[in-house]
Design an enzyme around this catalytic site. Sequence first.
Site, mmCIF file in Angstrom:
data_model
loop_
_atom_site.group_PDB
_atom_site.id
_atom_site.type_symbol
_atom_site.label_atom_id
_atom_site.label_comp_id
_atom_site.label_asym_id
_atom_site.label_seq_id
_atom_site.Cartn_x
_atom_site.Cartn_y
_atom_site.Cartn_z
ATOM 1 N N ASP A 15 4.089 6.029 1.819
ATOM 2 C CA ASP A 15 2.983 6.909 1.412
ATOM 3 C C ASP A 15 2.529 6.657 -0.017
ATOM 4 O O ASP A 15 2.043 7.572 -0.699
ATOM 5 C CB ASP A 15 3.364 8.386 1.590
ATOM 6 C CG ASP A 15 3.747 8.705 3.016
ATOM 7 O OD1 ASP A 15 3.181 8.059 3.926
ATOM 8 O OD2 ASP A 15 4.608 9.572 3.221
ATOM 9 N N LYS A 18 -0.839 2.632 0.513
ATOM 10 C CA LYS A 18 -1.047 1.253 0.973
ATOM 11 C C LYS A 18 -2.378 1.108 1.704
ATOM 12 O O LYS A 18 -3.118 0.154 1.493
ATOM 13 C CB LYS A 18 0.097 0.830 1.923
ATOM 14 C CG LYS A 18 1.460 0.823 1.247
ATOM 15 C CD LYS A 18 2.582 0.547 2.228
ATOM 16 C CE LYS A 18 2.809 1.643 3.234
ATOM 17 N NZ LYS A 18 3.287 2.915 2.691
ATOM 18 N N GLY A 42 1.390 6.260 8.582
ATOM 19 C CA GLY A 42 0.142 7.027 8.498
ATOM 20 C C GLY A 42 -0.588 6.530 7.260
ATOM 21 O O GLY A 42 -0.179 6.834 6.144
ATOM 22 N N HIS A 43 -1.605 5.697 7.468
ATOM 23 C CA HIS A 43 -2.314 5.079 6.347
ATOM 24 C C HIS A 43 -3.707 5.673 6.229
ATOM 25 O O HIS A 43 -4.529 5.514 7.124
ATOM 26 C CB HIS A 43 -2.382 3.558 6.550
ATOM 27 C CG HIS A 43 -1.021 2.905 6.560
ATOM 28 N ND1 HIS A 43 -0.820 1.587 6.840
ATOM 29 C CD2 HIS A 43 0.206 3.421 6.300
ATOM 30 C CE1 HIS A 43 0.482 1.310 6.759
ATOM 31 N NE2 HIS A 43 1.122 2.417 6.437
ATOM 32 N N GLN A 226 5.621 1.840 5.752
ATOM 33 C CA GLN A 226 6.794 2.434 5.084
ATOM 34 C C GLN A 226 6.928 1.862 3.662
ATOM 35 O O GLN A 226 5.924 1.544 3.054
ATOM 36 C CB GLN A 226 8.067 2.221 5.905
ATOM 37 C CG GLN A 226 8.114 3.037 7.196
ATOM 38 C CD GLN A 226 7.306 2.464 8.339
ATOM 39 O OE1 GLN A 226 7.460 1.317 8.690
ATOM 40 N NE2 GLN A 226 6.450 3.255 8.944
HETATM 41 P P1 GDP Z 1 0.209 5.039 2.845
HETATM 42 O O1 GDP Z 1 1.077 5.469 3.973
HETATM 43 O O2 GDP Z 1 0.955 4.227 1.828
HETATM 44 O O3 GDP Z 1 -1.045 4.339 3.287
HETATM 45 O O4 GDP Z 1 -0.238 6.368 2.096
HETATM 46 P P2 GDP Z 1 -0.756 7.747 2.801
HETATM 47 O O5 GDP Z 1 -2.136 7.543 3.293
HETATM 48 O O6 GDP Z 1 0.264 8.252 3.739
HETATM 49 O O7 GDP Z 1 -0.705 8.725 1.558
HETATM 50 C C1 GDP Z 1 -1.436 8.467 0.395
HETATM 51 C C2 GDP Z 1 -2.346 9.677 0.131
HETATM 52 O O8 GDP Z 1 -2.831 9.599 -1.180
HETATM 53 C C3 GDP Z 1 -3.571 9.693 1.021
HETATM 54 O O9 GDP Z 1 -3.916 11.044 1.246
HETATM 55 C C4 GDP Z 1 -4.644 9.007 0.173
HETATM 56 O O10 GDP Z 1 -5.965 9.422 0.501
HETATM 57 C C5 GDP Z 1 -4.252 9.480 -1.194
HETATM 58 N N1 GDP Z 1 -4.545 8.522 -2.287
HETATM 59 C C6 GDP Z 1 -4.359 7.182 -2.307
HETATM 60 N N2 GDP Z 1 -4.667 6.677 -3.529
HETATM 61 C C7 GDP Z 1 -5.038 7.720 -4.288
HETATM 62 C C8 GDP Z 1 -5.426 7.854 -5.657
HETATM 63 O O11 GDP Z 1 -5.473 6.892 -6.423
HETATM 64 N N3 GDP Z 1 -5.722 9.123 -6.083
HETATM 65 C C9 GDP Z 1 -5.644 10.208 -5.276
HETATM 66 N N4 GDP Z 1 -5.922 11.406 -5.791
HETATM 67 N N5 GDP Z 1 -5.282 10.127 -3.995
HETATM 68 C C10 GDP Z 1 -4.968 8.887 -3.509
HETATM 69 P P1 IMO Z 2 3.849 4.969 5.777
HETATM 70 O O1 IMO Z 2 3.532 3.599 6.369
HETATM 71 C C1 IMO Z 2 6.891 7.846 4.631
HETATM 72 C C2 IMO Z 2 10.497 8.005 7.110
HETATM 73 C C3 IMO Z 2 10.744 9.234 7.963
HETATM 74 C C4 IMO Z 2 12.255 9.259 7.955
HETATM 75 C C5 IMO Z 2 12.621 7.772 8.033
HETATM 76 C C6 IMO Z 2 12.911 7.276 9.434
HETATM 77 O O2 IMO Z 2 2.818 5.992 6.046
HETATM 78 O O3 IMO Z 2 4.233 4.826 4.347
HETATM 79 P P2 IMO Z 2 11.385 6.750 11.543
HETATM 80 O O4 IMO Z 2 10.452 7.612 12.317
HETATM 81 O O5 IMO Z 2 10.746 5.544 10.930
HETATM 82 O O6 IMO Z 2 12.624 6.390 12.298
HETATM 83 O O7 IMO Z 2 11.888 7.688 10.324
HETATM 84 O O8 IMO Z 2 11.503 7.089 7.502
HETATM 85 N N1 IMO Z 2 9.187 7.356 7.336
HETATM 86 C C7 IMO Z 2 8.180 7.387 6.461
HETATM 87 N N2 IMO Z 2 8.050 8.034 5.285
HETATM 88 N N3 IMO Z 2 5.908 7.040 5.069
HETATM 89 C C8 IMO Z 2 6.027 6.352 6.221
HETATM 90 O O9 IMO Z 2 5.138 5.442 6.628
HETATM 91 C C9 IMO Z 2 7.185 6.553 7.004
HETATM 92 N N4 IMO Z 2 7.607 6.066 8.194
HETATM 93 C C10 IMO Z 2 8.846 6.563 8.374
HETATM 94 O O10 IMO Z 2 10.193 10.390 7.367
HETATM 95 O O11 IMO Z 2 12.719 9.738 6.734
HETATM 96 MG MG MG Z 3 1.625 7.218 4.945
#
Ligand code: GDP
Ligand code: IMO
Ligand code: MG
Length: 428
Positions: A15, A18, A42-43, A226
Amino acid sequence: MKGRVEVIIGAQWGDEGKGRVVDSLGSRVDVFARYQGGSNAGHTVIVDGKKYVFHLLPSGMLYPGKLCVIGNGVVVDPEQLLAEIKDLQSKGMDRARLIVSGSAHVVMPYHKIIDKAQEAFRGKGKKIGTTGRGIGPAYVDKFSRCGIRIEDLFHPDVLRDKLEFNLEDKNRILTRLYNLEPLPFDEIHTQAMNWGKELAAYAGDVSRILYEALESGKTVLFEGAQGTLLDIDHGTYPYVTSSSPVAAGGCVGLGLGPNAVDRVIGVVKAYSTRVGEGPFPTEDSGELGNRLREKGGEYGATTGRPRRCGWLDMVGLKYAVRVNGMTSIALTKLDVLSGLDEISVCVAYDFEGGRLDHFTGNAGVLACATPVFERFEGWKDDIAACRNFDDLPSAAKDYVRYIEKETGVPVQLIGVGPGRDETIVRGL
Ligand code: GDP
Ligand code: IMO
Ligand code: MG
């Protein structure tokens, strides 16, 4: 080869942003490639104020005319993948072409049930806090060599044979170990055959397609899911996921050699978050943690769970630089730190009377490690409108320069908001 490969990996516990970094860099990419994980990811991508969350599809799907691939290293839940495709189609946003590797493994209904049952039976203290998407059990089958692959869905006899064998085994586990109902063969077989019919149009030889794209001078982006500290080998085992999110996982999960890789971009959140169980030395369960969670919108994109929050962990980040061979940093969510009087960074851990300067994946040690913080001056101004490094308040610039100095890696992109263009680009 004439083309270029850039790998985008998460440097922390996932999270990091990416998806948005992939999207922000997307205009100069030809092929977007997912290499591991599954719908646990979840991207989030925000374009023109609209939010899209990708679980299995690469985050390049919104770019017209580009190619998106799902590699052999991914575990594919066809139900989820088809729902994601249909959702994008209904919005008129399925703009890229999609290819799914025939050798990617299928997440079957029993994997999700076993994932949840295992978590329930582990109970408090032993739970991993998985996403419940069947990831661990699907990789278990892959490695115990009984898994069903995408290409098997196109061959009714092979599918029948493999499913019979698997269901016999899984039904024994479900009924005898977890006191659950057995699963009916016919229903799952029909469902899997239907998946095969729908997915046939997307199946292909991803390794070959990427190789040929590179030979013809294209730019390929490997999109990690991840993060490094969730890696099965290098993360905080057993509180990890079941795949290899590190950069090297990209070559295995897509079928290219390591010399194909030109650049490894580590996505680093300006602070730390973790969702699920496991040690998190800089976690703040008080006011600061709440503030970061609310201002940063730190709720899981897949499960909606509140993310645990705390300061940046430089010990973990230096480790991520090492195990990924990181060559650039994309620093996200710097805007979330605006308004704080002071910002802290963990520079070492106190452990059993001594000092630890290096990260360890040993969860027992990390759970008892107390962070040693260095403090930095904060900044008051909102930085969301900044597009040049020199527009940033001097304390924010100092924070970025400090990260560069400690890691030895240039910060080449800074996120100051979640939208595609809300970035400061410095050479990426
Ligand atoms: P990922 O799994 O690495 O793709 O990240 P997620 O999408 O799960 O979580 C990142 C969250 O931060 C999302 O809600 C994005 O919209 C938000 N986000 C990403 N970059 C920025 C940033 O530079 N500033 C702010 N405020 N939010 C960001
Ligand atoms: P993105 O790509 C954050 C965490 C779960 C749990 C552990 C194992 O959005 O960054 P799993 O379901 O993979 O067997 O769970 O890994 N986890 C993540 N945490 N971002 C993710 O993906 C994750 N995918 C799995 O919360 O701790
Ligand atoms: Mg994510």
